[in-house]
Design a protein around this motif. Structure first.
Motif, short mmCIF file in Angstrom:
data_model
loop_
_atom_site.label_atom_id
_atom_site.label_comp_id
_atom_site.label_asym_id
_atom_site.label_seq_id
_atom_site.Cartn_x
_atom_site.Cartn_y
_atom_site.Cartn_z
N ALA A 26 -1.02 4.83 5.72
CA ALA A 26 -0.66 4.67 4.21
C ALA A 26 -2.03 4.26 3.32
O ALA A 26 -2.12 4.58 2.27
N ASP A 27 -3.01 3.59 4.18
CA ASP A 27 -4.04 3.26 3.49
C ASP A 27 -5.16 4.43 3.27
O ASP A 27 -5.33 5.21 3.88
N ALA A 28 -5.48 4.42 1.80
CA ALA A 28 -6.28 5.32 1.47
C ALA A 28 -5.65 6.86 1.66
O ALA A 28 -6.12 7.81 1.73
N ASN A 29 -4.25 6.74 1.78
CA ASN A 29 -3.43 7.92 1.76
C ASN A 29 -4.00 8.83 2.90
O ASN A 29 -3.85 9.94 3.07
N ASP A 74 -4.14 5.04 -4.93
CA ASP A 74 -4.88 5.17 -3.98
C ASP A 74 -5.18 4.16 -3.44
O ASP A 74 -6.28 3.57 -3.11
N ALA A 75 -4.04 3.33 -2.89
CA ALA A 75 -4.46 1.90 -2.35
C ALA A 75 -4.89 1.74 -0.74
O ALA A 75 -4.64 2.72 -0.16
N ILE A 76 -5.84 0.80 -0.80
CA ILE A 76 -6.47 0.49 0.64
C ILE A 76 -6.22 -1.04 0.92
O ILE A 76 -6.56 -1.95 0.27
N HIS A 129 2.68 6.91 6.99
CA HIS A 129 3.65 6.86 5.71
C HIS A 129 3.96 8.36 5.37
O HIS A 129 3.41 9.17 5.64
N VAL A 170 0.74 -1.27 -0.08
CA VAL A 170 0.05 -0.05 0.02
C VAL A 170 0.65 1.33 0.02
O VAL A 170 0.77 2.25 -0.72
N ALA A 171 1.92 1.31 0.96
CA ALA A 171 2.73 2.43 0.96
C ALA A 171 3.39 2.74 -0.36
O ALA A 171 3.40 3.85 -0.98
N LYS A 172 3.87 1.71 -1.08
CA LYS A 172 4.61 1.72 -2.23
C LYS A 172 3.77 2.14 -3.32
O LYS A 172 3.91 2.98 -4.24
N GLN A 228 1.01 3.98 -2.99
CA GLN A 228 0.47 5.43 -2.83
C GLN A 228 1.69 6.29 -3.31
O GLN A 228 1.51 7.33 -3.93
N ALA A 229 3.13 5.86 -3.29
CA ALA A 229 4.12 6.50 -3.51
C ALA A 229 3.92 6.59 -5.34
O ALA A 229 4.42 7.62 -5.91
N SER A 242 -3.88 1.95 8.08
CA SER A 242 -2.69 2.59 8.46
C SER A 242 -2.96 3.98 8.15
O SER A 242 -3.84 4.02 6.99
N PHE A 285 -11.04 4.55 -4.64
CA PHE A 285 -9.92 3.70 -3.74
C PHE A 285 -9.55 2.12 -4.82
O PHE A 285 -10.30 1.88 -5.27
N GLY A 337 4.59 9.12 1.92
CA GLY A 337 4.03 9.38 0.73
C GLY A 337 5.20 8.86 -0.58
O GLY A 337 4.93 9.16 -1.53
N ARG A 338 6.34 8.57 0.07
CA ARG A 338 7.35 8.26 -0.80
C ARG A 338 7.56 6.71 -0.70
O ARG A 338 8.66 6.08 -1.10
N GLY A 339 6.66 5.83 -0.24
CA GLY A 339 6.90 4.50 0.11
C GLY A 339 7.41 3.93 1.73
O GLY A 339 7.57 2.76 1.53
N GLN A 340 7.54 5.01 2.13
CA GLN A 340 8.02 4.33 3.39
C GLN A 340 6.98 4.54 4.74
O GLN A 340 6.39 5.60 5.02
N LEU A 341 6.76 3.34 5.50
CA LEU A 341 6.00 3.41 6.46
C LEU A 341 6.68 4.12 7.76
O LEU A 341 8.07 4.00 7.84
#
Lengths: 259, 259
Positions: free
Chosen positions: B102-105, A95-97, B150, A86-88, A90-91, B100, A141, B152-156
């Motif tokens: 990260a989910d749905a940003n 807009d993942a969930i 997160h 999800v974090a990757k 989003q980057a 988290s 999403f 926004g660049r892939g890092q939790l």
């Protein structure tokens, strides 16, 4: 006309290799339209189990999910792998969930009945909540599913990721024209398992029966193709089997299956 | 008139005790209206770290989040605790969805800048995506947040659960009349820390300054009350501090804070 939806299952092997993993997420993020990702956990769950001294019990080559093994699956698939995907994504602007079948009550299952073997906390899917997933898609999403379901009574259950992908694709087919992609390490279904380039480009019900009869489909491909035709017979428009390159819709070869 | 929203943070100690945990989830599921749960992970993360032989590095009593420690937090908070809360709430009829940042940003943060100490992969919150959370609430889902954000660049990133609860409550206050509940093991803010029954029923800005001046608020309560007034000064309507019984809105005593 129905909107299109892609359901993409990525195999555990793709998750093992960091570069391949980044690559497949990049291809996924570029796919247009509604999409759903389904992932396994690869060997990370086994590795964590080994570190914790929890041995997987195997019966006939299949893993038994005892409560400790389930906790590991929940930590690795539902936590580590899911949240990092999800974090990757989003980057990459998707807009993942991250979802299990418990989240938003998306996939209910029941513990597999004990026949010869008690597989433990393994779930056979009863019902996919297509409306909940539809609402998430409509909200913009992109659901990322791990291979976990729940029984509706508070128990999480381990469920095969290929099966989850097929059941999701089937359930969403009422609302969407759905294509199911099974991404794995090979280029597709092979005519000759020794020859990476012998990809069978198209399989339909008739050729499927022939391939079965001649023993060309065997071993690991049997349950995978069974899932493909199960999906097709339940209104999934098309199934594609190949490596992750097929996701960029370019001219690479892969196997397309239709009824 | 604004719709109401409750943001409930439950402490790690409540998660440790299975009975207390079931109880607080029961109370949460019965709360009416829009609601969001925020949970820590309790000692389970430390326990898993110990089993894996990963020692938490501590500086001035605060944990340093190295990459291995982050993975453990992601597995335990984002996986094991989150998915089990969701499955249990689903069984209680609450349409929970585990999140988290990260989910749905939903919650973007940046790695805490290195001053005297490098806290590692710890995030300070930059931005809560109130619109994404609003869409989930409007769709009928109940978001369950773990203490992860997160960049926004892939890092939790690991982030304090009390802070996440305050930031969520603040961000949602534009759209909702928001009450923030901090549930912990005590009945509320105590006049005499030795006397469980000396609950201060109401604290406002004036009495807060007095309590600080007289040293009645100290130690662990200082950052908690700092968060409370930070939330109140940023348009959160009301903050409540007490044990989980306060969630059933009955006649138990707890501390209410307003500006």
């Amino acid at each position: 006309m129905k909107q299109k939806l892609s359901v993409i299952k990525i195999g555990g092997n793709l998750i093992e290799d960091p570069k391949g993993f980044e690559h497949v997420l990049g291809l996924f993020s570029k796919m247009e339209g509604n999409k759903i990702l389904v992932h396994g956990g690869g060997k990370k769950a086994t590795e964590l189990g080994n570190k914790l001294g929890i041995e997987s019990q195997m019966v006939n080559g299949r893993r038994i999910t005892d409560p400790e093994t389930l906790d590991i699956a929940v930590m690795v698939y539902g936590g580590l792998v899911s949240k990092n995907i999800v974090a990757k994504l989003q980057a990459l602007g998707t807009d993942a969930i991250g979802m299990s079948g418990a989240d938003a009550n998306t996939i209910q299952a029941h513990k597999r009945p004990i026949k010869k073997v008690d597989f433990g906390l393994v779930g056979d899917v009863d019902k996919v909540n297509a409306y909940a997933i539809f609402k998430l898609l409509q909200a913009g999403f992109t659901p990322i599913f791990c291979a976990l379901t729940h029984d509706g009574r508070g128990q999480l259950l381990n469920t095969n990721a290929d099966t989850i992908a097929a059941e999701l694709a089937i359930a969403m087919s009422e609302q969407f024209e759905t294509t199911l992609y099974y991404c794995f390490e090979k280029k597709g279904v092979l005519q000759d398992v020794e020859d990476e380039n012998s990809v069978i480009k198209h399989i339909d019900s008739k050729t499927y029966d022939e391939l079965l009869a001649y023993g060309i489909i065997a071993d690991g491909m049997l349950p995978k193709l069974h899932n493909c035709f199960y999906a097709l017979r339940n209104h999934v428009a098309k199934v594609c089997v190949g490596n992750s390159e097929m996701l960029d819709q370019s001219n690479v070869e892969y196997t397309t299956l239709t009824l």
